[in-house]
Design an enzyme around this catalytic site. Structure first.
Site, PDB file in Angstrom:
ATOM      1  CG  ASP A 159     -30.305   6.313  98.818  1.00 22.29           C
ATOM      2  OD1 ASP A 159     -30.037   6.127  98.169  1.00 22.29           O
ATOM      3  OD2 ASP A 159     -30.368   7.893  99.372  1.00 22.29           O
ATOM      4  CG  PHE A 197     -28.022  -4.519 105.390  1.00 22.63           C
ATOM      5  CD1 PHE A 197     -28.864  -4.774 105.829  1.00 22.63           C
ATOM      6  CD2 PHE A 197     -27.787  -3.694 104.203  1.00 22.63           C
ATOM      7  CE1 PHE A 197     -29.870  -3.761 106.065  1.00 22.63           C
ATOM      8  CE2 PHE A 197     -28.704  -2.439 104.824  1.00 22.63           C
ATOM      9  CZ  PHE A 197     -29.380  -2.588 105.137  1.00 22.63           C
ATOM     10  CG  HIS A 247     -32.134   3.967 109.055  1.00 21.79           C
ATOM     11  ND1 HIS A 247     -31.671   2.768 110.021  1.00 21.79           N
ATOM     12  CD2 HIS A 247     -31.586   4.249 107.959  1.00 21.79           C
ATOM     13  CE1 HIS A 247     -31.262   2.245 109.259  1.00 21.79           C
ATOM     14  NE2 HIS A 247     -31.093   2.848 107.604  1.00 21.79           N
TER      15      HIS A 247
HETATM   16  P1  ITT Z   1     -30.267   0.064  96.354  1.00 24.08           P
HETATM   17  O1  ITT Z   1     -30.294   1.658  95.896  1.00 24.08           O
HETATM   18  O2  ITT Z   1     -31.129  -0.095  95.121  1.00 24.08           O
HETATM   19  O3  ITT Z   1     -32.348   0.786  97.585  1.00 24.08           O
HETATM   20  P2  ITT Z   1     -28.358   0.273  97.922  1.00 24.08           P
HETATM   21  O4  ITT Z   1     -27.719  -0.620  98.821  1.00 24.08           O
HETATM   22  O5  ITT Z   1     -26.946   1.016  97.215  1.00 24.08           O
HETATM   23  O6  ITT Z   1     -29.431  -0.508  97.644  1.00 24.08           O
HETATM   24  P3  ITT Z   1     -28.615   3.281  99.584  1.00 24.08           P
HETATM   25  O7  ITT Z   1     -27.569   3.552  97.778  1.00 24.08           O
HETATM   26  O8  ITT Z   1     -29.252   4.066  99.593  1.00 24.08           O
HETATM   27  O9  ITT Z   1     -28.450   1.278  98.978  1.00 24.08           O
HETATM   28  O10 ITT Z   1     -27.074   2.716  99.861  1.00 24.08           O
HETATM   29  C1  ITT Z   1     -28.103   1.995 101.022  1.00 24.08           C
HETATM   30  C2  ITT Z   1     -26.167   1.923 102.202  1.00 24.08           C
HETATM   31  O11 ITT Z   1     -25.939   2.562 103.600  1.00 24.08           O
HETATM   32  C3  ITT Z   1     -26.213   0.359 102.672  1.00 24.08           C
HETATM   33  O12 ITT Z   1     -25.418  -0.639 101.137  1.00 24.08           O
HETATM   34  C4  ITT Z   1     -25.611   0.641 103.920  1.00 24.08           C
HETATM   35  O13 ITT Z   1     -23.844   1.234 103.090  1.00 24.08           O
HETATM   36  C5  ITT Z   1     -25.590   1.881 104.462  1.00 24.08           C
HETATM   37  N1  ITT Z   1     -26.769   1.263 104.754  1.00 24.08           N
HETATM   38  C6  ITT Z   1     -28.112   1.715 105.190  1.00 24.08           C
HETATM   39  N2  ITT Z   1     -29.119   0.846 105.599  1.00 24.08           N
HETATM   40  C7  ITT Z   1     -28.825   0.378 106.339  1.00 24.08           C
HETATM   41  C8  ITT Z   1     -28.813   0.062 107.517  1.00 24.08           C
HETATM   42  O14 ITT Z   1     -30.079  -0.557 107.564  1.00 24.08           O
HETATM   43  N3  ITT Z   1     -28.190  -1.548 108.124  1.00 24.08           N
HETATM   44  C9  ITT Z   1     -26.780  -0.934 108.039  1.00 24.08           C
HETATM   45  N4  ITT Z   1     -25.903  -0.796 106.877  1.00 24.08           N
HETATM   46  C10 ITT Z   1     -27.406   0.012 106.714  1.00 24.08           C
END
Ligand code: ITT
Length: 200
Positions: free
Chosen positions: A72, A157, A185
């Site tokens: 997360d 992304f 991170h």
């Molecule tokens: P899952 O829950 O299925 O893992 P998700 O994309 O919904 O997929 P999260 O709930 O953890 O995952 O939301 C993470 C969001 O934070 C992601 O959609 C991005 O908008 C942002 N994010 C996290 N890591 C990132 C990264 O390495 N680069 C850019 N944005 C990131």
């Protein structure tokens, strides 16, 4: 420790980064995009740790015996009081996409109340390791940086094209995958996971 690691995510970008970083540690790194009947659980937590645990436990109960890793993560922007934080993927509301979230972020930072504030920010990630409905470990990681005034680059992304990590003049969208995967991170949390695997 050879074997399969199931990444409890529907975000193929996360899986790609994990695969690149963990390739030599597992025979196979899969995710939920190829597993039928694995709808994402509701992320009802208010912290990265809570939501990471929810995702890891749910997948590990559905896939007995398999080592599961959930991620997360999100972006904390100081001028917005830490938003979007755990709501990063849903920042622009129902039907949110990475692009609409980035547009919303630039809009929020252009508001007169915050426009003069420093644009400091960080990505945070909490990964949870679970098997058979039991949490085995969890690890966190963060990378500090700032939000650019406009998008640049097409790599990565989410908010990558707006995030300029400290020590660089280019966004994660412009920097190579190898650079991002050496300092992100996610990479920092996974480094702790690799140390844990080595001591296991
Ligand atoms: P899952 O829950 O299925 O893992 P998700 O994309 O919904 O997929 P999260 O709930 O953890 O995952 O939301 C993470 C969001 O934070 C992601 O959609 C991005 O908008 C942002 N994010 C996290 N890591 C990132 C990264 O390495 N680069 C850019 N944005 C990131």
């Amino acid at each position: 420790m050879p074997g399969t690691l199931l990444v409890a995510t529907h975000n193929a970008h996360k899986t790609g980064e994990m695969r690149a970083i963990l390739a030599s540690y597992f025979d196979e790194v899969t995710d939920l995009t190829s597993v039928p009947g694995m709808e994402p659980p509701e992320e009802t937590g208010t912290t990265f740790a809570e939501n990471s645990a929810i995702k890891a436990l749910e997948a590990s109960r559905k896939r007995p015996g398999v080592l599961v890793l959930a991620d997360d993560s999100g972006l904390e922007v100081d001028a917005l009081g830490g938003a979007p934080g755990v709501y990063s993927s849903r920042f622009s509301g129902e039907g949110a996409t990475d692009a609409s979230n980035r547009t919303k972020l630039l809009f929020e930072l252009s508001r007169p109340e915050v426009a003069a504030e420093p644009r400091t920010a960080r990505f945070r990630c909490v990964i949870t390791i679970a098997r058979d409905g039991e949490i085995l470990a969890s690890f966190d990681g963060a990378v500090e940086g700032r939000i650019a005034s406009a998008e640049s680059g097409t790599g990565g992304f989410g908010y990558d094209s707006l995030f300029v990590p400290n020590g660089h003049d280019a966004s994660f969208g412009e920097l190579s995958e190898a650079i991002k995967n050496g300092m992100s991170h996610r990479a920092r949390a996974l480094e702790k996971f690799r140390e844990w695997l080595a001591g296991d």
